[in-house]
Motif scaffolding. Structure first.
Motif, PDB file in Angstrom:
ATOM      1  N   VAL A  84       0.857  -1.182   0.000  1.00  0.00           N
ATOM      2  CA  VAL A  84       0.000   0.000   0.000  1.00  0.00           C
ATOM      3  C   VAL A  84       0.894   1.232   0.000  1.00  0.00           C
ATOM      4  CG1 VAL A  84      -0.262  -0.029   2.529  1.00  0.00           C
ATOM      5  CG2 VAL A  84      -1.873   1.257   1.116  1.00  0.00           C
ATOM      6  N   ILE A  85       0.593   2.162  -0.881  1.00  0.00           N
ATOM      7  CA  ILE A  85       1.389   3.373  -1.064  1.00  0.00           C
ATOM      8  C   ILE A  85       0.435   4.555  -1.101  1.00  0.00           C
ATOM      9  CG2 ILE A  85       2.978   4.613  -2.597  1.00  0.00           C
ATOM     10  CD1 ILE A  85       3.746   1.783  -3.723  1.00  0.00           C
ATOM     11  N   GLY A  86       0.702   5.567  -0.290  1.00  0.00           N
ATOM     12  CA  GLY A  86      -0.143   6.755  -0.274  1.00  0.00           C
ATOM     13  C   GLY A  86       0.394   7.824  -1.201  1.00  0.00           C
ATOM     14  N   ILE A  87      -0.525   8.552  -1.843  1.00  0.00           N
ATOM     15  CA  ILE A  87      -0.092   9.625  -2.730  1.00  0.00           C
ATOM     16  C   ILE A  87      -0.809  10.923  -2.385  1.00  0.00           C
ATOM     17  CG2 ILE A  87       0.368   7.987  -4.596  1.00  0.00           C
ATOM     18  CD1 ILE A  87      -2.061   9.135  -6.042  1.00  0.00           C
ATOM     19  N   CYS A  88      -0.182  12.027  -2.764  1.00  0.00           N
ATOM     20  CA  CYS A  88      -0.726  13.362  -2.559  1.00  0.00           C
ATOM     21  C   CYS A  88      -0.129  14.266  -3.629  1.00  0.00           C
ATOM     22  CB  CYS A  88      -0.363  13.881  -1.169  1.00  0.00           C
ATOM     23  SG  CYS A  88      -1.007  15.538  -0.786  1.00  0.00           S
ATOM     24  N   ASP A  89      -0.921  15.225  -4.094  1.00  0.00           N
ATOM     25  CA  ASP A  89      -0.402  16.116  -5.138  1.00  0.00           C
ATOM     26  C   ASP A  89       0.233  17.385  -4.578  1.00  0.00           C
ATOM     27  OD1 ASP A  89      -2.753  17.218  -4.244  1.00  0.00           O
ATOM     28  OD2 ASP A  89      -3.660  17.484  -6.212  1.00  0.00           O
ATOM     29  N   SER A  90       0.139  17.614  -3.258  1.00  0.00           N
ATOM     30  CA  SER A  90       0.698  18.853  -2.695  1.00  0.00           C
ATOM     31  C   SER A  90       2.208  18.971  -2.894  1.00  0.00           C
ATOM     32  CB  SER A  90       0.353  18.965  -1.209  1.00  0.00           C
ATOM     33  OG  SER A  90      -1.019  19.217  -1.033  1.00  0.00           O
ATOM     34  N   PRO A  91       3.018  17.946  -2.563  1.00  0.00           N
ATOM     35  CA  PRO A  91       4.459  18.074  -2.786  1.00  0.00           C
ATOM     36  C   PRO A  91       4.813  18.247  -4.258  1.00  0.00           C
ATOM     37  CG  PRO A  91       3.992  16.252  -1.307  1.00  0.00           C
ATOM     38  CD  PRO A  91       2.686  16.670  -1.896  1.00  0.00           C
ATOM     39  N   VAL A  92       4.064  17.565  -5.131  1.00  0.00           N
ATOM     40  CA  VAL A  92       4.317  17.669  -6.569  1.00  0.00           C
ATOM     41  C   VAL A  92       4.081  19.098  -7.038  1.00  0.00           C
ATOM     42  CG1 VAL A  92       3.604  16.874  -8.844  1.00  0.00           C
ATOM     43  CG2 VAL A  92       3.694  15.266  -6.948  1.00  0.00           C
ATOM     44  N   GLY A  93       2.931  19.667  -6.635  1.00  0.00           N
ATOM     45  CA  GLY A  93       2.623  21.036  -7.022  1.00  0.00           C
ATOM     46  C   GLY A  93       3.640  22.022  -6.485  1.00  0.00           C
ATOM     47  N   LEU A  94       4.069  21.827  -5.233  1.00  0.00           N
ATOM     48  CA  LEU A  94       5.064  22.704  -4.633  1.00  0.00           C
ATOM     49  C   LEU A  94       6.381  22.635  -5.389  1.00  0.00           C
ATOM     50  CD1 LEU A  94       6.177  24.551  -2.451  1.00  0.00           C
ATOM     51  CD2 LEU A  94       6.396  22.551  -0.941  1.00  0.00           C
ATOM     52  N   GLY A  95       6.846  21.431  -5.681  1.00  0.00           N
ATOM     53  CA  GLY A  95       8.094  21.287  -6.425  1.00  0.00           C
ATOM     54  C   GLY A  95       8.008  21.893  -7.806  1.00  0.00           C
ATOM     55  N   ARG A  96       6.852  21.733  -8.458  1.00  0.00           N
ATOM     56  CA  ARG A  96       6.661  22.300  -9.797  1.00  0.00           C
ATOM     57  C   ARG A  96       6.732  23.823  -9.759  1.00  0.00           C
ATOM     58  NH1 ARG A  96       1.684  20.446 -10.837  1.00  0.00           N
ATOM     59  NH2 ARG A  96       0.681  22.392 -10.182  1.00  0.00           N
ATOM     60  N   ARG A  97       6.116  24.415  -8.738  1.00  0.00           N
ATOM     61  CA  ARG A  97       6.142  25.886  -8.638  1.00  0.00           C
ATOM     62  C   ARG A  97       7.545  26.406  -8.373  1.00  0.00           C
ATOM     63  NH1 ARG A  97       1.093  24.643  -6.355  1.00  0.00           N
ATOM     64  NH2 ARG A  97       1.858  24.497  -4.201  1.00  0.00           N
ATOM     65  N   ILE A  98       8.282  25.727  -7.489  1.00  0.00           N
ATOM     66  CA  ILE A  98       9.649  26.168  -7.194  1.00  0.00           C
ATOM     67  C   ILE A  98      10.523  26.052  -8.441  1.00  0.00           C
ATOM     68  CG2 ILE A  98      11.728  25.659  -5.861  1.00  0.00           C
ATOM     69  CD1 ILE A  98       9.921  24.746  -3.584  1.00  0.00           C
ATOM     70  N   ALA A  99      10.417  24.930  -9.129  1.00  0.00           N
ATOM     71  CA  ALA A  99      11.218  24.745 -10.341  1.00  0.00           C
ATOM     72  C   ALA A  99      10.889  25.819 -11.373  1.00  0.00           C
ATOM     73  CB  ALA A  99      10.974  23.354 -10.914  1.00  0.00           C
ATOM     74  N   LYS A 100       9.618  26.133 -11.512  1.00  0.00           N
ATOM     75  CA  LYS A 100       9.193  27.104 -12.515  1.00  0.00           C
ATOM     76  C   LYS A 100       9.806  28.478 -12.253  1.00  0.00           C
ATOM     77  CE  LYS A 100       5.073  29.371 -14.397  1.00  0.00           C
ATOM     78  NZ  LYS A 100       3.593  29.499 -14.291  1.00  0.00           N
ATOM     79  N   VAL A 101       9.756  28.939 -11.008  1.00  0.00           N
ATOM     80  CA  VAL A 101      10.287  30.281 -10.730  1.00  0.00           C
ATOM     81  C   VAL A 101      11.804  30.313 -10.843  1.00  0.00           C
ATOM     82  CG1 VAL A 101       8.326  30.940  -9.283  1.00  0.00           C
ATOM     83  CG2 VAL A 101      10.355  29.939  -8.214  1.00  0.00           C
ATOM     84  N   LEU A 102      12.433  29.147 -10.714  1.00  0.00           N
ATOM     85  CA  LEU A 102      13.885  29.072 -10.873  1.00  0.00           C
ATOM     86  C   LEU A 102      14.297  28.821 -12.317  1.00  0.00           C
ATOM     87  CD1 LEU A 102      14.794  27.013  -7.681  1.00  0.00           C
ATOM     88  CD2 LEU A 102      15.432  29.391  -8.154  1.00  0.00           C
ATOM     89  N   GLY A 103      13.310  28.693 -13.212  1.00  0.00           N
ATOM     90  CA  GLY A 103      13.619  28.473 -14.618  1.00  0.00           C
ATOM     91  C   GLY A 103      14.102  27.080 -14.928  1.00  0.00           C
ATOM     92  N   ALA A 104      13.744  26.120 -14.064  1.00  0.00           N
ATOM     93  CA  ALA A 104      14.183  24.735 -14.256  1.00  0.00           C
ATOM     94  C   ALA A 104      13.022  23.883 -14.748  1.00  0.00           C
ATOM     95  CB  ALA A 104      14.721  24.168 -12.946  1.00  0.00           C
ATOM     96  N   ASN A 105      13.358  22.779 -15.402  1.00  0.00           N
ATOM     97  CA  ASN A 105      12.367  21.812 -15.823  1.00  0.00           C
ATOM     98  C   ASN A 105      12.025  20.917 -14.635  1.00  0.00           C
ATOM     99  OD1 ASN A 105      10.868  19.696 -16.900  1.00  0.00           O
ATOM    100  ND2 ASN A 105      12.148  19.486 -18.729  1.00  0.00           N
ATOM    101  N   PRO A 106      10.756  20.919 -14.170  1.00  0.00           N
ATOM    102  CA  PRO A 106      10.399  20.095 -13.006  1.00  0.00           C
ATOM    103  C   PRO A 106      10.746  18.629 -13.176  1.00  0.00           C
ATOM    104  CG  PRO A 106       8.601  21.599 -13.566  1.00  0.00           C
ATOM    105  CD  PRO A 106       9.610  21.691 -14.675  1.00  0.00           C
TER     106      PRO A 106
END
Length: 445
Positions: A161-183
């Motif tokens: 059993v593995i739990g998932i959540c989109d909050s960390p994914v969204g956070l990482g995507r936003r940080i990468a975006k403002v840094l000009g990096a590919n998530p």
């Protein structure tokens, strides 16, 4: 492959099916079984899925059933996305907590404990049935509180059993975006519990780019978490917290804001989704159009009280697209096809975070392959974060104990020990209030 979705009449199921429609690879899901206790909701969601699949050749077949055992037999993957008590239960969680002057959010504080107490017994029953009827299946848990429920199920299913959540994914995507990096090319150093974690680094080509973000107030204040928490506080922390930590760091302001709204979040969603399901009772209604319209409103109002408290303004358009369904698809593909990848997941600790025991479910980057998800060892948290993680994990363990033993006294203890509940007397009144409105808590004696 056969995928069974528990809570198959839930509003977000079309997001999962939409992700499946994009997968054309070998070994993909070809059969989807929706299970729900409410056949009218199953009918509504099945209509949306049928319209999604109308223009897609060889789309996965969809069947629906209210028989849990039938749904589970022969499953390769099981998505658990149930909501015990429905949105009426969530609205009651919020109302009872706010009446005592504490937070009633569905995964944090008093509301999260109440939700967990009535969900864990149901999740344990599901886990036991999966172990008996589909022992080779992988269970992917969407059900909130995700970390707590995953830990309850892991006692019967182990690492399957593995739990998932989109909050960390969204956070990482936003940080990468403002840094000009590919998530997709960035490694996110994230650690904590579900809805209680911090990004401590974001490495691109071996270089940690987070210090550059923290040193630039304009850049730091340009995305959701910078607006929500404030640049000074993020620089003081030296990390970017999950948005749900706003309930901890700005608790008084959030409780006041939630107390002043005309309808709580749960009540809003209850009424909004009731309109959608009522609309689906009309055979001529455009199911997919109605669902898209309802979802857009749902996403746009997400955490609106917190953003108003912080003066953060409206959510960016890029943050309205969900994401947990993409995590689920990537996880399934990695396991089914041995497509090795790294994902932030809720799994048993296995020594990755030294301050917690082996069986504690944590949320960290994991290497995923055909043998499942393997947590990556992480550096220790700073003291302030360690204290919070240990305190909340201790509360989760009391919830699990109360659910297992049916102990009202232990349930009071769980509420009383939570950092956002400031009184044993308040904890007692919370248990009284919740047992009055939730028939599913009648087992507490």
């Amino acid at each position: 492959m056969k995928l069974t979705i528990l809570g198959g009449g839930g509003f977000r199921v079309p997001l999962v099916y939409g992700a499946l429609l994009t997968d054309r690879g070998e070994g993909r899901v070809t059969e989807v079984v929706l299970h729900d206790l409410d056949d009218s909701r199953l009918y509504a969601v099945a209509r949306v899925l049928a319209e999604q699949a109308a223009t897609v050749p060889d789309a996965p077949t969809v069947t629906a059933t209210t028989d849990l055992d039938e749904a589970l037999r022969g499953a390769d993957f099981v998505f658990s996305a149930i909501r015990v008590g429905g949105l009426e239960g969530r609205a009651n969680d919020e109302r009872v907590a706010l009446a005592q002057g504490v937070l009633g959010q569905e995964t944090v504080g008093a509301g999260g404990i109440a939700y967990g107490l009535r969900t864990v017994p149901v999740a344990v029953d599901i886990a036991q049935r999966v172990a008996r009827l589909a022992p080779d299946a992988w269970v992917i848990n969407f059900t909130n509180p995700a970390g707590l429920v995953t830990e309850a199920m892991s006692r019967h299913l182990g690492d399957r059993v593995i739990g998932i959540c989109d909050s960390p994914v969204g956070l990482g995507r936003r940080i990468a975006k403002v840094l000009g990096a590919n998530p997709r090319e960035a490694y996110i150093d994230y650690v904590g519990l579900n809805h209680l974690g911090w990004v401590r680094g974001l490495r691109v080509a071996g270089r940690d780019e987070l210090p550059r973000l923290l040193a630039d107030p304009d850049l730091l204040g340009s995305f959701e978490e910078g607006k929500l928490f404030g640049t000074d506080w993020l620089q003081s922390l030296g990390a970017i917290p999950n948005e749900y930590l706003h309930y901890y760091y700005f608790n008084r302001e959030t409780v006041r804001a939630y107390s002043e709204v005309e309808r709580t979040r749960g009540a809003f969603l209850r009424d909004q989704q009731a309109q959608f399901y009522d609309e689906m009772k009309h055979p001529d209604a455009a199911a997919l159009t109605a669902w898209d319209r309802t979802r857009a409103e749902r996403e746009a109002t997400y955490m609106s009280e917190n953003r108003e408290t912080a003066g953060a303004g409206e959510r960016d358009a890029d943050d309205l697209s969900g994401g947990y369904e993409k995590v689920a698809l990537a996880l399934m593909r990695a396991i089914a096809r041995d497509e090795r990848t790294t994902l932030i997941l809720n799994v048993r600790n296995q020594g990755a975070l030294s301050v917690l025991d082996t069986d504690a479910v944590i949320e960290v980057p994991c290497l995923v392959d055909a043998n499942g998800a393997h947590p990556v060892a992480v550096d220790p948290l700073p003291d302030h974060a360690t204290g919070l993680v240990c305190a909340v994990k201790g509360v989760e363990r009391e919830v699990l104990s109360a659910a297992e033993n049916g102990s009202r006294t232990t349930a009071v203890k769980a509420f009383a020990l939570h950092p956002l509940v400031d009184s044993v007397n308040v904890a007692r009144r919370l248990v009284e209030g919740y047992t009055e409105v939730h028939p599913g808590l009648a087992y507490l004696k």
